[in-house]
Write an enzyme that holds these catalytic residues in place. Structure first.
Site, PDB file in Angstrom:
ATOM      1  N   ASN A   1      -1.972   0.774   6.755  1.00  0.00           N
ATOM      2  CA  ASN A   1      -1.674  -0.315   7.170  1.00  0.00           C
ATOM      3  C   ASN A   1      -0.565  -1.252   6.323  1.00  0.00           C
ATOM      4  O   ASN A   1      -0.326  -2.288   6.694  1.00  0.00           O
ATOM      5  CB  ASN A   1      -2.642  -1.030   7.867  1.00  0.00           C
ATOM      6  CG  ASN A   1      -3.745  -1.625   6.895  1.00  0.00           C
ATOM      7  OD1 ASN A   1      -3.503  -1.255   5.660  1.00  0.00           O
ATOM      8  ND2 ASN A   1      -4.836  -1.975   7.205  1.00  0.00           N
TER       9      ASN A   1
ATOM     10  N   GLU B   1     -10.356 -10.615  -6.663  1.00  0.00           N
ATOM     11  CA  GLU B   1      -9.243  -9.651  -6.857  1.00  0.00           C
ATOM     12  C   GLU B   1      -7.965  -9.889  -7.786  1.00  0.00           C
ATOM     13  O   GLU B   1      -7.646  -8.819  -8.212  1.00  0.00           O
ATOM     14  CB  GLU B   1      -8.719  -9.503  -5.292  1.00  0.00           C
ATOM     15  CG  GLU B   1      -9.813  -9.094  -4.237  1.00  0.00           C
ATOM     16  CD  GLU B   1      -9.060  -8.889  -2.878  1.00  0.00           C
ATOM     17  OE1 GLU B   1      -9.866  -8.395  -1.978  1.00  0.00           O
ATOM     18  OE2 GLU B   1      -7.983  -9.279  -2.548  1.00  0.00           O
TER      19      GLU B   1
ATOM     20  N   LYS C   1       0.777  -1.201   0.069  1.00  0.00           N
ATOM     21  CA  LYS C   1      -0.055  -0.047  -0.063  1.00  0.00           C
ATOM     22  C   LYS C   1       0.918   1.324   0.031  1.00  0.00           C
ATOM     23  O   LYS C   1       2.160   1.413   0.359  1.00  0.00           O
ATOM     24  CB  LYS C   1      -0.809   0.049   1.237  1.00  0.00           C
ATOM     25  CG  LYS C   1      -2.045  -1.171   1.004  1.00  0.00           C
ATOM     26  CD  LYS C   1      -2.912  -0.947   2.190  1.00  0.00           C
ATOM     27  CE  LYS C   1      -4.149  -1.866   2.301  1.00  0.00           C
ATOM     28  NZ  LYS C   1      -5.057  -1.883   3.182  1.00  0.00           N
TER      29      LYS C   1
ATOM     30  N   TYR D   1     -12.624  -2.190  -3.314  1.00  0.00           N
ATOM     31  CA  TYR D   1     -13.112  -2.282  -1.970  1.00  0.00           C
ATOM     32  C   TYR D   1     -14.726  -1.930  -1.909  1.00  0.00           C
ATOM     33  O   TYR D   1     -15.155  -1.348  -1.128  1.00  0.00           O
ATOM     34  CB  TYR D   1     -12.667  -0.911  -1.460  1.00  0.00           C
ATOM     35  CG  TYR D   1     -11.177  -1.115  -0.513  1.00  0.00           C
ATOM     36  CD1 TYR D   1     -10.645  -2.429   0.195  1.00  0.00           C
ATOM     37  CD2 TYR D   1     -10.043  -0.386  -1.233  1.00  0.00           C
ATOM     38  CE1 TYR D   1      -9.665  -2.495   0.748  1.00  0.00           C
ATOM     39  CE2 TYR D   1      -8.681  -0.738  -0.667  1.00  0.00           C
ATOM     40  CZ  TYR D   1      -8.496  -1.831   0.203  1.00  0.00           C
ATOM     41  OH  TYR D   1      -7.180  -1.981   0.693  1.00  0.00           O
TER      42      TYR D   1
ATOM     43  N   HIS E   1      -2.156  -5.123   1.938  1.00  0.00           N
ATOM     44  CA  HIS E   1      -3.507  -5.609   1.754  1.00  0.00           C
ATOM     45  C   HIS E   1      -3.402  -7.274   1.170  1.00  0.00           C
ATOM     46  O   HIS E   1      -2.325  -7.627   0.477  1.00  0.00           O
ATOM     47  CB  HIS E   1      -4.319  -5.274   0.438  1.00  0.00           C
ATOM     48  CG  HIS E   1      -5.339  -6.009   0.008  1.00  0.00           C
ATOM     49  ND1 HIS E   1      -6.557  -6.162   0.698  1.00  0.00           N
ATOM     50  CD2 HIS E   1      -5.239  -6.936  -1.126  1.00  0.00           C
ATOM     51  CE1 HIS E   1      -7.334  -7.043   0.053  1.00  0.00           C
ATOM     52  NE2 HIS E   1      -6.651  -7.458  -1.175  1.00  0.00           N
TER      53      HIS E   1
END
Ligand SMILES: Nc1nc2c(ncn2[C@@H]2O[C@H](COP(=O)(O)OP(=O)(O)OP(=O)(O)O)[C@@H](O)[C@H]2O)c(=O)[nH]1
Ligand SMILES: [Mg+2]
Length: 139
Positions: free
Chosen positions: A112, A126, A9, A49, A115
């Protein structure tokens, strides 16, 4: 054999952690089946998302995930989905177990670092968002 989608990320990209994070997975025996760097656009972010649409953090999440290029990877191995989630740690780095990627590198519940797909079904969906069939290798 399972496959999972992993994203490095933006917060981790900004801190030059892509190689370090990928190597955590590889050291645990997960195999690289696909790899690319891309700048996620709004459309892809909203599709990735979609389950979070309408939540209070959705707009911030879309802004964040589209803020810099990311590294996307398909990692494979036995029970890859579950093992990757364990190596990543809990969503909120403050609650993540010691030694996990999010504990070591996450900044806050949004930034964070990484993913990983949350189920085999999600992983299949995905992976298709990010990779064409001929970009995934069996070797
Ligand atoms: N600002 C904010 N962001 C959140 C919150 N909950 C989740 N997020 C962000 O939205 C992402 C997706 O949330 P989840 O799917 O519930 O968490 P996850 O499965 O551990 O994380 P992913 O692997 O990125 O899907 C998280 O990784 C965070 O980046 C929250 O309460 N506030
Ligand atoms: Mg998730």
């Amino acid at each position: 054999m399972e496959r999972s989608l992993v994203l490095i990320k933006p917060d981790a990209m900004q801190r030059e952690l892509a190689g370090t994070i990928l190597s955590r997975f590889q050291q645990e025996g997960l195999r690289l089946a696909a790899l690319k760097m891309l700048h996620i656009d709004r459309d892809l972010a909203e599709r990735h998302y979609a389950v979070h649409a309408g939540k209070p953090f959705f707009n911030d999440l879309i802004k964040y995930i589209t803020s810099t290029p990311v590294v996307a990877a398909v990692l494979e191995g036995e029970k890859a989905v579950e093992r990757i989630r364990k190596i990543m740690g809990a969503t909120d780095p403050a609650r993540a177990e010691a030694g996990t990627i999010r504990k070591d590198f996450g900044l806050d519940i949004q930034q964070n670092a990484v993913h990983g797909s949350d189920s085999v079904e999600t992983a299949e969906k995905e992976i298709k968002l990010y990779f064409a069939g001929d970009e995934i290798f069996d070797y």
